[in-house]
Design an enzyme around this catalytic site. Structure first.
Site, mmCIF file in Angstrom:
data_model
loop_
_atom_site.group_PDB
_atom_site.id
_atom_site.type_symbol
_atom_site.label_atom_id
_atom_site.label_comp_id
_atom_site.label_asym_id
_atom_site.label_seq_id
_atom_site.Cartn_x
_atom_site.Cartn_y
_atom_site.Cartn_z
ATOM 1 N N ASN A 78 -48.011 -27.820 -34.330
ATOM 2 C CA ASN A 78 -47.339 -26.712 -35.029
ATOM 3 C C ASN A 78 -48.189 -26.252 -36.209
ATOM 4 O O ASN A 78 -49.276 -26.779 -36.443
ATOM 5 C CB ASN A 78 -45.937 -27.145 -35.477
ATOM 6 C CG ASN A 78 -45.999 -28.355 -36.386
ATOM 7 O OD1 ASN A 78 -46.581 -28.308 -37.463
ATOM 8 N ND2 ASN A 78 -45.420 -29.461 -35.948
ATOM 9 N N ASP A 134 -41.175 -32.645 -32.216
ATOM 10 C CA ASP A 134 -39.972 -33.303 -31.709
ATOM 11 C C ASP A 134 -40.208 -33.924 -30.330
ATOM 12 O O ASP A 134 -39.564 -34.884 -29.956
ATOM 13 C CB ASP A 134 -38.824 -32.287 -31.618
ATOM 14 C CG ASP A 134 -38.364 -31.864 -33.007
ATOM 15 O OD1 ASP A 134 -38.222 -32.748 -33.863
ATOM 16 O OD2 ASP A 134 -38.192 -30.645 -33.238
ATOM 17 N N LYS A 147 -58.823 -34.743 -17.998
ATOM 18 C CA LYS A 147 -58.477 -33.330 -18.199
ATOM 19 C C LYS A 147 -57.793 -32.762 -16.950
ATOM 20 O O LYS A 147 -58.288 -32.960 -15.829
ATOM 21 C CB LYS A 147 -59.767 -32.547 -18.499
ATOM 22 C CG LYS A 147 -59.497 -31.104 -18.821
ATOM 23 C CD LYS A 147 -60.775 -30.328 -19.059
ATOM 24 C CE LYS A 147 -60.457 -28.849 -19.142
ATOM 25 N NZ LYS A 147 -61.625 -28.010 -18.987
ATOM 26 N N PRO A 195 -40.109 -40.396 -31.678
ATOM 27 C CA PRO A 195 -39.228 -41.118 -32.595
ATOM 28 C C PRO A 195 -38.956 -40.259 -33.827
ATOM 29 O O PRO A 195 -39.800 -39.452 -34.226
ATOM 30 C CB PRO A 195 -40.059 -42.352 -32.990
ATOM 31 C CG PRO A 195 -41.466 -41.939 -32.760
ATOM 32 C CD PRO A 195 -41.451 -40.972 -31.608
ATOM 33 N N ASP A 196 -37.776 -40.407 -34.415
ATOM 34 C CA ASP A 196 -37.473 -39.677 -35.647
ATOM 35 C C ASP A 196 -37.826 -40.578 -36.829
ATOM 36 O O ASP A 196 -37.145 -41.578 -37.090
ATOM 37 C CB ASP A 196 -35.998 -39.268 -35.677
ATOM 38 C CG ASP A 196 -35.736 -38.248 -36.783
ATOM 39 O OD1 ASP A 196 -36.194 -38.491 -37.919
ATOM 40 O OD2 ASP A 196 -35.106 -37.227 -36.510
ATOM 41 N N ILE A 197 -38.895 -40.225 -37.513
ATOM 42 C CA ILE A 197 -39.411 -41.084 -38.591
ATOM 43 C C ILE A 197 -38.432 -41.124 -39.761
ATOM 44 O O ILE A 197 -38.107 -42.185 -40.295
ATOM 45 C CB ILE A 197 -40.800 -40.583 -39.029
ATOM 46 C CG1 ILE A 197 -41.748 -40.666 -37.827
ATOM 47 C CG2 ILE A 197 -41.332 -41.384 -40.211
ATOM 48 C CD1 ILE A 197 -43.024 -39.885 -37.967
ATOM 49 N N PHE A 251 -37.137 -33.160 -45.396
ATOM 50 C CA PHE A 251 -37.258 -31.710 -45.488
ATOM 51 C C PHE A 251 -36.477 -31.107 -44.324
ATOM 52 O O PHE A 251 -36.338 -31.749 -43.288
ATOM 53 C CB PHE A 251 -38.734 -31.279 -45.406
ATOM 54 C CG PHE A 251 -39.385 -31.201 -46.748
ATOM 55 C CD1 PHE A 251 -39.667 -32.362 -47.457
ATOM 56 C CD2 PHE A 251 -39.702 -29.976 -47.316
ATOM 57 C CE1 PHE A 251 -40.256 -32.294 -48.712
ATOM 58 C CE2 PHE A 251 -40.294 -29.900 -48.564
ATOM 59 C CZ PHE A 251 -40.568 -31.057 -49.273
ATOM 60 N N LYS A 265 -28.235 -31.794 -41.249
ATOM 61 C CA LYS A 265 -29.403 -32.654 -41.016
ATOM 62 C C LYS A 265 -29.365 -33.877 -41.926
ATOM 63 O O LYS A 265 -29.692 -34.984 -41.524
ATOM 64 C CB LYS A 265 -30.669 -31.838 -41.292
ATOM 65 C CG LYS A 265 -31.844 -32.229 -40.464
ATOM 66 C CD LYS A 265 -32.939 -31.177 -40.521
ATOM 67 C CE LYS A 265 -32.884 -30.230 -39.343
ATOM 68 N NZ LYS A 265 -33.952 -29.244 -39.331
ATOM 69 N N LYS A 279 -29.394 -37.540 -40.246
ATOM 70 C CA LYS A 279 -30.567 -38.411 -40.398
ATOM 71 C C LYS A 279 -30.298 -39.569 -41.355
ATOM 72 O O LYS A 279 -31.052 -40.521 -41.390
ATOM 73 C CB LYS A 279 -31.753 -37.598 -40.890
ATOM 74 C CG LYS A 279 -32.042 -36.389 -39.997
ATOM 75 C CD LYS A 279 -33.485 -36.284 -39.657
ATOM 76 C CE LYS A 279 -33.725 -35.094 -38.755
ATOM 77 N NZ LYS A 279 -35.057 -35.093 -38.175
#
Ligand code: CTP
Length: 408
Positions: free
Chosen positions: A209, A277, A287, A305-307, A325, A339, A343
């Protein structure tokens, strides 16, 4: 606060000199007195009258003025200060300082002083990275000059990179740290994640991103300036490592989580990274080749994984404060409130990353700080200032908690 502190501000000739006006205002708000020395080239960018009006003191610029010397000799100028601040510190004045020249009032005062000196460099990126400037900065650091910045970003010369003078708020924080031993986070450990993650599809392709890592890096630096022992876990960014802290470079979300857990117990964790995500469910070892006439391959995704959620899990090792954030493009505050709950973090810094705001990759940010006390709307400001404010809030909060080591 800087009550009663006396700053001698040396303004050299660079476009960033306009920021020095704001610097004077902020220093005086904190109780410092400011006296200015303006170089001849500095006077091409700001007028003595502006400096005089803001500092409410006369401005010194001529070494050979009989009035100046009789009222306040150049030695006395530095004697009467607690700290000399060179802002903007151009390539030229740094070179003159390193060479020990005394060819104008500013250089002479800097040579004659026995007071601490803080320099806030500002110049074109090529001048900053030129071997001559690199050597001059090295020499000056060895002699005890403290540096703040430069920051990375867009410059007046239409180039991009390190060379922008630090924001007034950052310079004030550095001055406070030097003059008041304002290190409220000394003895505290901090973990900051920053930048994007890169999820491999095959050895040459990835999902990622637009995160630049600037906001996270600025937060890590601001925490370090307040005395924290900081580990910055950074995804791939085009920024140089900030000085004064530990940087762990990672690529994927899995690596970022592993590095965060390896950092050990911390008092505060700030998750500013834009973690992907999803990753490829089956990254190819070789390749992926196009096959004549065949349909494009389908990309099978697997969750990362959600850190932030992992670090927020209750337990003895949980940091006293976990800050996340929320990057949103719609329903900013409502999504961020949700959120925070989902979280399990303590605070959420919510920011609108719609393309029109220019937040991703840009220099400024408009954020809302969401805590158990409610929602605070902060005005739009440079990312470095968001970082300074957040670090100060963290310091205020941690001042009321036990250190990580005690919680282990
Ligand atoms: N985060 C994280 N690990 C992930 C995803 C997000 O640590 N796998 C953290 C980010 O660093 C940030 C917060 O979670 O502090 C919210 O990130 P954001 O991208 O806004 O939210 P997502 O969890 O990705 O939710 P969504 O994409 O649905 O908005």
């Amino acid at each position: 606060m800087l009550n009663g502190k006396r700053i001698l501000l040396i303004v050299a000739g660079g476009i960033a000199a306009f920021k020095s006006l704001e610097l004077i205002r902020r220093l005086r708000e904190r109780g410092a007195s400011v006296r200015c020395v303006l170089t001849a080239s500095g006077a091409r960018f700001v007028t003595p009258l502006s400096l005089q009006a803001l500092s409410e003191d006369r401005v010194y610029s001529d070494m050979f003025s009989l009035t100046d010397e009789s009222e306040m000799g150049h030695i006395q100028l530095s004697r009467d200060a607690d700290l000399l601040v060179v802002a903007p510190a151009t390539a030229n004045i740094l070179a003159r300082m390193a060479a020990g020249l005394a060819d104008d009032l500013a250089a002479t005062v800097l040579l004659a002083t026995d007071k601490p000196v803080l320099a806030a460099p500002a110049m074109n990126v090529r001048m900053w990275t030129h071997a001559a400037t690199v050597a001059n900065v090295e020499t000056l650091k060895k002699r005890g000059v403290t540096f703040i910045g430069p920051n990375d970003g867009a410059m007046a010369c239409n180039e991009h990179g390190p060379g922008r003078m630090s924001e007034p708020e950052e310079i004030v924080a550095a001055i406070e740290a030097m003059l008041t031993q304002n290190r409220p986070l000394a003895g505290k450990r901090a973990l900051v994640t920053a930048g994007p993650t890169r999820e491999a599809i095959d050895p040459v392709r990835y999902i990622s991103n637009h995160s630049s890592g600037k906001q996270g890096q600025a937060i890590a630096s601001a925490l370090a300036r307040l005395g924290a022992d900081v580990t910055l876990v950074s995804g791939p960014v085009a920024l140089a490592d900030p000085p004064g802290l530990r940087v762990v470079h990672v690529e994927s979300a899995d690596q970022m989580l592993a590095a965060c857990l390896a950092a050990g117990a911390v008092d505060v964790a700030v998750c500013a990274a834009a973690v992907a995500d999803w990753k490829s469910g089956r990254p190819a070892a070789a390749k992926i080749k196009k096959k004549q006439g065949a349909a494009p391959p389908a990309l099978e995704l697997a969750p990362n994984p959600d850190i932030l959620a992992t670090l927020s899990k209750p337990g003895a090792k949980r940091p006293a404060l976990v800050v996340g954030f929320a990057a949103e493009t719609e329903n900013l505050v409502a999504n961020a409130l949700d959120k925070r709950k989902r979280k399990g973090c303590d605070w959420i810094v919510a920011n609108d990353v719609s393309p029109a705001t220019g937040t991703f990759g840009g220099e400024r940010n408009t954020v809302h700080l969401i805590s158990d006390k409610g929602v605070e709307d902060w005005p739009t400001m440079p990312k470095e200032e968001v970082a300074v404010r957040l670090a100060e809030r963290i310091a205020g909060h941690l001042g009321r908690t036990r250190p990580a080591a005690a919680a282990e």
